[in-house]
Design a protein around this motif. Structure first.
Motif, PDB file in Angstrom:
ATOM      1  N   GLN A   1      29.351  44.434  44.595  1.00 26.86           N
ATOM      2  CA  GLN A   1      28.866  43.282  45.370  1.00 26.86           C
ATOM      3  C   GLN A   1      29.965  42.677  46.244  1.00 26.86           C
ATOM      4  O   GLN A   1      29.683  42.095  47.303  1.00 26.86           O
ATOM      5  N   ASP A   2      31.215  42.824  45.824  1.00 25.60           N
ATOM      6  CA  ASP A   2      32.327  42.272  46.598  1.00 25.60           C
ATOM      7  C   ASP A   2      32.526  42.989  47.936  1.00 25.60           C
ATOM      8  O   ASP A   2      33.227  42.492  48.811  1.00 25.60           O
TER       9      ASP A   2
ATOM     10  N   ILE B   1      38.816  43.204  45.436  1.00 26.82           N
ATOM     11  CA  ILE B   1      37.476  43.710  45.160  1.00 26.82           C
ATOM     12  C   ILE B   1      37.417  44.097  43.685  1.00 26.82           C
ATOM     13  O   ILE B   1      38.267  44.833  43.190  1.00 26.82           O
ATOM     14  N   GLU B   2      36.390  43.612  42.982  1.00 28.94           N
ATOM     15  CA  GLU B   2      36.229  43.929  41.564  1.00 28.94           C
ATOM     16  C   GLU B   2      34.880  44.570  41.249  1.00 28.94           C
ATOM     17  O   GLU B   2      34.757  45.297  40.263  1.00 28.94           O
TER      18      GLU B   2
END
Length: 331
Positions: free
Chosen positions: A168-169, A164-165
């Motif tokens: 939105q992820d 996850i970055e």
């Protein structure tokens, strides 16, 4: 660190001198069960041990503490229900700071996302009169428990089975939730809520029932979650605030001397936690990085904070003045 060690020593000396005047040779013998959902090696597990040692020292062995680690007595909800029983089998427990699901309204302020600017801000709060007021709220409301002290395990971050970055992820990932705030955060990031007991979380991550969960770095290591979910985004959405709780029925049965011993031991354990938490987090990060876990720094912190804007506003609206006081302690 040197200053902290001096402070801890002063707490030890002052509590010992205070209680040495009491004739605890005549004190009734007591055996206390302390429930802990985390392992003995965790920050909270070590804090429990500090509490136990201090109680037994100050009471000269008249009060013994039997710590039950790793959730063997149930999850936090089950433990608190045991504590509220008229003849409780659990007298003391280390639980999360937020007791809103049990009726402790003011405690929800502590876990509002992005309330504490840093660890120093939290520890300033933990020693304040505001903290004492919130700790005592469930006792005054006759909810069956009383808070003795606050401590923390570090800021909570999301960890996951896939990297996850960005916010939105998080969309459509199955997220483990508990309490009141996490389900609200889950809705804000458009993830899918999964109510999984903490003791079942490892298996849920391993089987794919859960994609993402949150814990402080230290618990991420001590529970080996990084082995089945090797990605952590350092978003710091909440601080892992915890407290030591005592059963109200048990508390009311104690003498003033016994109450004094438990409170002094809790204050000592809180300060002990403060000393070890930052050091343990650094060690934990190094260990997990060497074993392949990946830690991602947040590039746009405002993006994450704005996602929780409505949670912050709704969570603080009942006690806006108290919340402002907590925020002001960062100055």
């Amino acid at each position: 660190m040197k200053k902290s060690l001096i402070l801890l020593s002063s707490i030890l000396i002052s509590s010992t001198l205070l209680l040495s005047c009491n004739k605890n040779n005549n004190m009734e013998k007591l055996s206390i069960v302390l429930a802990e959902v985390n392992p003995e090696t965790s920050i909270c597990g070590r804090m429990d041990q500090a509490f136990k040692s201090k109680v037994e020292q100050l009471s000269k062995g008249k009060i013994s503490v039997n710590i039950q680690y790793s959730g063997v007595l149930g999850n936090e909800s089950q433990i608190i229900e045991l504590m509220k029983a008229e003849e409780s089998s659990v007298q003391v427990a280390r639980v999360s700071a937020n007791l809103t699901q049990y009726g402790g309204k003011k405690s929800g302020l502590i876990t509002i996302p992005y309330t504490f600017a840093n660890a120093e801000h939290f520890w300033k709060f933990a020693k304040s009169d505001i903290a004492k007021e919130i700790l005592n709220e469930p006792y005054e409301m006759e909810l069956g428990v009383k808070g003795l002290c606050y401590a923390q395990e570090g800021f909570r971050n999301f960890f996951s089975t896939t990297k996850i970055e960005t916010v939105q992820d998080m969309k459509n990932l199955h997220m483990r939730v508990s309490g009141k705030i996490l389900p609200e955060i889950c809705d804000s990031v458009k993830a899918i809520k999964e109510e999984i007991p903490f003791t079942d979380l490892y298996a849920a991550l391993q089987t794919g029932t859960v994609d993402v969960a949150d814990q402080p770095v230290s618990n991420y290591l001590s529970n080996s979650f990084y082995k089945v979910a090797p990605y952590m985004i350092m978003d710091g959405h909440m601080i892992g605030a915890v407290q030591i709780l005592v059963s109200s029925t048990f508390w009311d049965s104690l003498s003033d001397e016994q109450k004094e011993i438990l409170q002094s031991a809790a204050d000592y354990a809180s300060e002990y936690c403060r000393l070890i938490s930052e050091e343990e987090e650094s060690k934990a990060l190094e260990i997990m990085k060497n074993e392949g876990a990946e830690f991602t720094e947040v590039e746009n912190s405002e993006e994450w904070q704005n996602t929780c804007k409505s949670i912050i506003e709704s969570g603080s609206k009942e006690f806006p003045d108290i919340y402002k006081e907590i925020i002001s302690l960062a100055k």
